[in-house]
Design an enzyme around this catalytic site. Structure first.
Site, PDB file in Angstrom:
ATOM      1  NE  ARG A 295       5.965-102.692 -19.175  1.00  0.00           N
ATOM      2  CZ  ARG A 295       6.540-103.843 -18.838  1.00  0.00           C
ATOM      3  NH1 ARG A 295       7.552-103.862 -17.991  1.00  0.00           N
ATOM      4  NH2 ARG A 295       6.138-104.977 -19.373  1.00  0.00           N
TER       5      ARG A 295
ATOM      6  CG  HIS B 111      13.110-103.798 -19.317  1.00  0.00           C
ATOM      7  ND1 HIS B 111      12.086-103.162 -19.969  1.00  0.00           N
ATOM      8  CD2 HIS B 111      12.516-104.724 -18.523  1.00  0.00           C
ATOM      9  CE1 HIS B 111      10.922-103.684 -19.582  1.00  0.00           C
ATOM     10  NE2 HIS B 111      11.164-104.632 -18.711  1.00  0.00           N
TER      11      HIS B 111
ATOM     12  CD  GLU C  11      12.553 -99.887 -21.053  1.00  0.00           C
ATOM     13  OE1 GLU C  11      12.619-100.953 -21.695  1.00  0.00           O
ATOM     14  OE2 GLU C  11      12.093 -99.819 -19.924  1.00  0.00           O
TER      15      GLU C  11
HETATM   16  C1  DGY Z   1       7.424-107.980 -18.214  1.00  0.00           C
HETATM   17  O1  DGY Z   1       7.154-109.146 -18.401  1.00  0.00           O
HETATM   18  O2  DGY Z   1       6.535-107.112 -18.194  1.00  0.00           O
HETATM   19  C2  DGY Z   1       8.827-107.605 -17.963  1.00  0.00           C
HETATM   20  O3  DGY Z   1       9.030-106.249 -17.937  1.00  0.00           O
HETATM   21  C3  DGY Z   1       9.785-108.278 -18.919  1.00  0.00           C
HETATM   22  O4  DGY Z   1      11.006-108.337 -18.262  1.00  0.00           O
END
Ligand code: DGY
Length: 324
Positions: free
Chosen positions: A243, A290, A272
């Site tokens: 993240r 992403h 983002e």
């Molecule tokens: C998630 O599921 O947390 C991912 O980042 C989506 O791609």
């Protein structure tokens, strides 16, 4: 409940998933596939029994306390659920689920793709070739960093961290260090010869590559910052497919510019879809939009997992992926 439960789905989902949802529920699809506004999300909470949001929809305390609230379950399309105010969901008696397991392999593949790409200057090379600037093979052209046999430090040895460790160790002979505050079952890391370290600093100081696989929580916010970047090896690379909030992006730009570390491979960003302009100008970074779980197979599996969580909930069972 009279009639079929109403489910608001915030973005387009793969065809087979939308078909299942439409068959089982009174499903409201977002045919325009644009991000819903906070007001639209609040309206969904007032008008639907369930929300099926994605990891970019912010399901805030304000959204969750929209009155009169009809929504009883938020079935997130994604394993990470830092987009949802879990405390507020709990306070309002709203069940939250996520989609673990099914995206582990593809997200680990993405982390390895970033690692290999940044080490071997793949983006730089491709940009050069497409620009018509490649003058031919020569022994000193775009020399990268060898991956095989190097040390990979993994921050967060959960499902995805372990999947990355397996790929790196068995595929590339890498030595694995990991930093994980929770116990990791021995059986899950058997054969990896992985060494647990007691502090983030120890991991950063001993790794040629550092890959982040921890969730975004108040404790991991800006875990990678000016100070911790300063403890990495000067020739090291940072990989983030977890993240954006885990990394202080401004500090990373500074560190890359100053040569504190050699490069970075990033799939996620603090704001983002905004990306720090400094990163866009650098050759020693590889930037993905992403894409962690973005394969046809995985996105269908994620949708079906969210669908199964909804089915269980409306049947009166505990959904298998309940997180609160
Ligand atoms: C998630 O599921 O947390 C991912 O980042 C989506 O791609």
């Amino acid at each position: 409940m009279a009639g079929r439960p109403r489910v608001v789905v915030t973005r387009r989902l793969p065809g087979p998933v939308e078909a299942k949802l439409t068959e089982a529920f009174d499903t409201v699809l977002n045919v325009e596939d644009r991000a819903l506004t906070p007001d639209e999300l609040a309206e969904a909470v007032r008008s639907a029994d369930a929300l099926l949001p994605t990891v970019t929809d912010r399901i805030t305390a304000e959204v969750l306390s929209a009155e009169p609230r009809r929504t009883a379950i938020v079935a997130n399309f994604g394993v990470g659920y830092n987009n949802i105010d879990i405390a507020a969901a709990k306070a309002n008696g709203v069940v939250v689920t996520n989609t673990p397991d099914v995206l582990t392999d593809c997200t680990a593949d993405t982390a390895m793709t970033l690692l290999l790409s940044v080490a071997r200057r793949a983006g730089e090379g491709e940009r050069q070739l497409r620009a018509g600037a490649w003058t031919g093979w020569r022994p000193t052209h775009l020399l990268g960093t060898k991956v095989t046999g190097k040390t990979l430090g993994i921050v967060g040895m959960g499902r995805i961290g372990r999947a990355v460790a397996r790929r790196a160790h068995h595929g590339f002979g890498m030595r694995i260090l990991y930093f994980e505050p929770f116990p990791v079952p021995e059986t899950e890391i058997a054969g990896l010869d992985a060494q647990r370290v007691d502090s983030l600093e120890e991991l950063l100081a001993g790794s040629d590559f550092v890959s982040l696989h921890c969730p975004a929580t108040p404790e991991t916010h800006h875990l990678i910052n000016a100070e911790t970047l300063g403890t990495m090896k000067p020739g090291a690379f940072l990989i983030n497919s977890a993240r954006g909030d885990v990394v202080d992006e401004a500090a990373l730009v500074e560190a890359l510019g100053a040569g504190t570390i050699a490069g970075a491979g990033l799939d996620v960003y603090e704001g983002e879809p905004r990306v720090s302009p400094g990163l866009l100008e650098m050759e020693n970074v590889v930037l993905f939009p992403h894409l962690g779980s973005a394969t046809k197979e995985t996105r269908v599996a994620m949708g079906l997992r969210a669908f199964e969580n909804l089915l269980a909930f409306f049947r009166g069972d505990r959904p298998r992926d309940r997180v609160n």
